[in-house]
Scaffold this motif. Structure first.
Motif, PDB file in Angstrom:
ATOM      1  N   ALA A  91      -1.289  50.979  49.357  1.00  0.00           N
ATOM      2  CA  ALA A  91      -0.668  51.691  50.474  1.00  0.00           C
ATOM      3  C   ALA A  91      -1.249  53.088  50.610  1.00  0.00           C
ATOM      4  N   ILE A  92      -1.411  53.534  51.854  1.00  0.00           N
ATOM      5  CA  ILE A  92      -1.825  54.920  52.075  1.00  0.00           C
ATOM      6  C   ILE A  92      -0.586  55.773  51.823  1.00  0.00           C
ATOM      7  N   SER A  93      -0.465  56.287  50.641  1.00  0.00           N
ATOM      8  CA  SER A  93       0.729  57.041  50.276  1.00  0.00           C
ATOM      9  C   SER A  93       0.417  57.997  49.127  1.00  0.00           C
ATOM     10  N   LYS A  94       1.434  58.662  48.678  1.00  0.00           N
ATOM     11  CA  LYS A  94       1.270  59.603  47.564  1.00  0.00           C
ATOM     12  C   LYS A  94       0.779  58.910  46.299  1.00  0.00           C
ATOM     13  N   TRP A  95       1.009  57.607  46.198  1.00  0.00           N
ATOM     14  CA  TRP A  95       0.612  56.877  45.001  1.00  0.00           C
ATOM     15  C   TRP A  95      -0.902  56.816  44.845  1.00  0.00           C
ATOM     16  N   GLY A  96      -1.628  57.182  45.888  1.00  0.00           N
ATOM     17  CA  GLY A  96      -3.085  57.210  45.803  1.00  0.00           C
ATOM     18  C   GLY A  96      -3.609  58.227  44.814  1.00  0.00           C
ATOM     19  N   CYS A  97      -2.779  59.204  44.463  1.00  0.00           N
ATOM     20  CA  CYS A  97      -3.202  60.217  43.493  1.00  0.00           C
ATOM     21  C   CYS A  97      -3.465  59.603  42.119  1.00  0.00           C
ATOM     22  N   ALA A  98      -2.962  58.395  41.917  1.00  0.00           N
ATOM     23  CA  ALA A  98      -3.116  57.735  40.617  1.00  0.00           C
ATOM     24  C   ALA A  98      -4.538  57.251  40.358  1.00  0.00           C
ATOM     25  N   LEU A  99      -5.350  57.138  41.415  1.00  0.00           N
ATOM     26  CA  LEU A  99      -6.703  56.638  41.230  1.00  0.00           C
ATOM     27  C   LEU A  99      -7.542  57.573  40.362  1.00  0.00           C
ATOM     28  N   SER A 100      -7.362  58.870  40.545  1.00  0.00           N
ATOM     29  CA  SER A 100      -8.114  59.819  39.723  1.00  0.00           C
ATOM     30  C   SER A 100      -7.637  59.784  38.270  1.00  0.00           C
ATOM     31  N   ILE A 101      -6.353  59.507  38.080  1.00  0.00           N
ATOM     32  CA  ILE A 101      -5.808  59.397  36.720  1.00  0.00           C
ATOM     33  C   ILE A 101      -6.393  58.169  36.026  1.00  0.00           C
ATOM     34  N   ALA A 102      -6.550  57.087  36.775  1.00  0.00           N
ATOM     35  CA  ALA A 102      -7.121  55.863  36.216  1.00  0.00           C
ATOM     36  C   ALA A 102      -8.525  56.122  35.680  1.00  0.00           C
ATOM     37  N   HIS A 103      -9.297  56.906  36.399  1.00  0.00           N
ATOM     38  CA  HIS A 103     -10.653  57.221  35.944  1.00  0.00           C
ATOM     39  C   HIS A 103     -10.623  58.006  34.634  1.00  0.00           C
ATOM     40  N   LYS A 104      -9.635  58.853  34.509  1.00  0.00           N
ATOM     41  CA  LYS A 104      -9.504  59.650  33.282  1.00  0.00           C
ATOM     42  C   LYS A 104      -9.346  58.745  32.065  1.00  0.00           C
ATOM     43  N   TYR A 105      -8.646  57.618  32.258  1.00  0.00           N
ATOM     44  CA  TYR A 105      -8.391  56.698  31.144  1.00  0.00           C
ATOM     45  C   TYR A 105      -9.336  55.490  31.170  1.00  0.00           C
ATOM     46  N   HIS A 106     -10.387  55.580  31.983  1.00  0.00           N
ATOM     47  CA  HIS A 106     -11.416  54.537  32.056  1.00  0.00           C
ATOM     48  C   HIS A 106     -10.851  53.188  32.486  1.00  0.00           C
ATOM     49  N   VAL A 107      -9.912  53.242  33.415  1.00  0.00           N
ATOM     50  CA  VAL A 107      -9.323  52.036  33.996  1.00  0.00           C
ATOM     51  C   VAL A 107      -9.951  51.810  35.376  1.00  0.00           C
ATOM     52  N   LYS A 108     -10.413  50.602  35.654  1.00  0.00           N
ATOM     53  CA  LYS A 108     -11.030  50.289  36.932  1.00  0.00           C
ATOM     54  C   LYS A 108      -9.998  50.343  38.063  1.00  0.00           C
ATOM     55  N   THR A 109     -10.450  50.761  39.245  1.00  0.00           N
ATOM     56  CA  THR A 109      -9.528  50.922  40.376  1.00  0.00           C
ATOM     57  C   THR A 109      -9.952  50.047  41.555  1.00  0.00           C
ATOM     58  N   ILE A 110      -8.935  49.499  42.227  1.00  0.00           N
ATOM     59  CA  ILE A 110      -9.139  48.678  43.427  1.00  0.00           C
ATOM     60  C   ILE A 110      -8.300  49.278  44.548  1.00  0.00           C
ATOM     61  N   ALA A 111      -8.903  49.540  45.690  1.00  0.00           N
ATOM     62  CA  ALA A 111      -8.170  50.004  46.869  1.00  0.00           C
ATOM     63  C   ALA A 111      -8.129  48.862  47.873  1.00  0.00           C
ATOM     64  N   HIS A 112      -6.941  48.580  48.393  1.00  0.00           N
ATOM     65  CA  HIS A 112      -6.720  47.415  49.248  1.00  0.00           C
ATOM     66  C   HIS A 112      -6.168  47.880  50.593  1.00  0.00           C
ATOM     67  N   SER A 113      -6.897  47.627  51.668  1.00  0.00           N
ATOM     68  CA  SER A 113      -6.466  48.047  53.003  1.00  0.00           C
ATOM     69  C   SER A 113      -5.712  46.919  53.701  1.00  0.00           C
ATOM     70  N   HIS A 114      -4.513  47.256  54.213  1.00  0.00           N
ATOM     71  CA  HIS A 114      -3.657  46.258  54.851  1.00  0.00           C
ATOM     72  C   HIS A 114      -3.373  46.561  56.319  1.00  0.00           C
ATOM     73  N   ALA A 115      -3.923  47.631  56.873  1.00  0.00           N
ATOM     74  CA  ALA A 115      -3.576  48.025  58.238  1.00  0.00           C
ATOM     75  C   ALA A 115      -4.793  48.539  58.996  1.00  0.00           C
ATOM     76  N   THR A 116      -4.701  48.479  60.319  1.00  0.00           N
ATOM     77  CA  THR A 116      -5.790  48.950  61.170  1.00  0.00           C
ATOM     78  C   THR A 116      -5.512  50.333  61.754  1.00  0.00           C
ATOM     79  N   LYS A 117      -4.448  50.952  61.267  1.00  0.00           N
ATOM     80  CA  LYS A 117      -4.111  52.302  61.700  1.00  0.00           C
ATOM     81  C   LYS A 117      -3.504  53.038  60.522  1.00  0.00           C
ATOM     82  N   LEU A 118      -3.729  54.340  60.439  1.00  0.00           N
ATOM     83  CA  LEU A 118      -3.273  55.096  59.280  1.00  0.00           C
ATOM     84  C   LEU A 118      -1.803  55.476  59.358  1.00  0.00           C
ATOM     85  N   SER A 119      -1.252  55.540  60.575  1.00  0.00           N
ATOM     86  CA  SER A 119       0.172  55.878  60.739  1.00  0.00           C
ATOM     87  C   SER A 119       0.587  55.708  62.182  1.00  0.00           C
TER      88      SER A 119
END
Length: 371
Positions: A91-119
């Motif tokens: 989801a395009i939301s505040k939870w996106g901040c977790a992607l940078s944290i995942a890199h810190k711990y060497h965890v692979k990240t997947i971003a999944h787009s579900h919409a054709t408009k941002l808001s």
């Protein structure tokens, strides 16, 4: 075993993203891949019991505590113990901040787009585009439910297209369900029932549907009824109140039915004669997939992905104020058309279960022999 932390903002049953994830979760080989969920608790009916039954854990932040600071703190705590292989963000939301944290711990990240408009709104679109910049720079893998959804979020970057799936057999047409639901709703066999399924929201554009019905009634469709299946996404039910106000204004109160959220949505498709999806934007609406499994003809907004039409039973129409007559004429023509072999068409399309499950497993580095 591969462990995946799903970041979907919400695990509500009314959330289309969660319908997609749960359809995968039910079918995936959970001996090889297991999902946990970190999300916001908005207080609506959710999949908590089913997720736990399937072996998943849930980490909820109350709505009033879901600041970026608290999200980072929670995700950092979860990833620091080293049990997750992937963070899958939906989801395009505040939870996106977790992607940078995942890199810190060497965890692979997947971003999944579900919409054709941002808001829905201009200002939120700008905010969400800024959120998405973090996605573009931090995601190791990019996925979209439709080509259009992928291009909207990822712009110039490459992505993998994986269509949504459902438990198709659950949605096969049933004469018993048709009679039962229509009796429950007070719809006679001589009446044509049009359905709109999904939360009552600006995005779903139910007001436009009311304007179509008004014109339809004036052009001879006096035996038509419309049912809105879904709850209001506002805090005070103001959107449903607005729709009820329109039905009174058009003198159509007896033709309009509101069910609220229902737990047996699959049965309602059989009661319908036609499905409308006049959304302002969608990635790939799950209801459109479900309706095709039932054999329904669909009139859909031209803002939707053309990849939705995998059985040949979807027509795309403009949702401008000048296009109401087109919706009316097509509704009058297609009011009793039902596909008798939809499941065969689905099995021969890219939407078949084996194909989609293989692609999901490949996301997590698993060759899908049995899942």
């Amino acid at each position: 075993m591969i462990k995946v932390l799903q970041l979907c903002d919400s695990i509500e049953k009314r959330d289309g993203r969660m319908s997609v994830i749960m359809n995968i979760y039910r079918n995936i080989d959970r001996g090889k891949i297991q999902f946990d969920f970190a999300c916001t608790d908005y207080g609506f009916e959710n999949f908590e019991k089913e997720i736990k039954k399937l072996g998943g854990k849930i980490f909820l932040l109350p709505k009033n505590e879901s600041s970026m600071r608290n999200i980072k703190k929670l995700v950092s705590k979860l990833l620091s113990v080293g049990q997750y292989d992937f963070v899958h963000y939906h989801a395009i939301s505040k939870w996106g901040c977790a992607l940078s944290i995942a890199h810190k711990y060497h965890v692979k990240t997947i971003a999944h787009s579900h919409a054709t408009k941002l808001s829905d709104s201009f200002f939120k679109s700008i905010r969400n585009r800024l959120f998405s910049l973090n996605i573009l720079s931090k995601a190791d893998y990019r996925v979209a439910v439709s080509p259009e959804a992928g291009k909207k979020l990822f712009m110039y970057q490459s992505f993998k297209y994986i269509p949504n799936i459902i438990d198709y057999n659950k949605f096969i047409f049933s004469e018993h369900n048709r009679e039962y639901i229509r009796n429950f709703l007070g719809v006679s066999s001589s009446e044509v029932l049009i359905g709109l399924i999904g939360r009552i929201s600006k995005q779903k554009n139910q007001k436009y549907a009311m304007r179509i019905l008004n014109k339809l009634f004036k052009m001879g469709g006096t035996n038509y009824k419309i049912v809105f299946i879904g709850d209001d996404d506002s805090n005070n039910n103001c959107r449903i109140s607005s729709l009820k106000g329109l039905s009174k204004k058009y003198s159509l109160s007896s033709q309009v039915i509101f069910t609220g959220m229902v737990s047996n949505t699959s049965k309602y498709y059989s009661a319908l004669d036609l499905l409308w999806i006049p959304s302002l934007y969608e990635g790939l609406p799950t209801v459109g997939v479900e309706a095709q499994a039932n054999g329904l003809h669909i009139l859909a907004s031209n803002k939707l992905s053309r990849s939705l039409n995998f059985t040949g039973n979807v027509e795309f129409l403009s949702i401008s104020r000048f296009s109401l007559s087109n919706w009316v004429s097509r509704s009058l023509k297609e009011n009793s058309k039902r596909d008798n072999v939809p499941i065969i068409k689905i099995r021969n399309s890219e939407y078949n279960l084996t194909n989609v499950m293989k692609k999901w497993c490949q996301l997590y580095g698993i060759s899908n022999d049995n899942s």
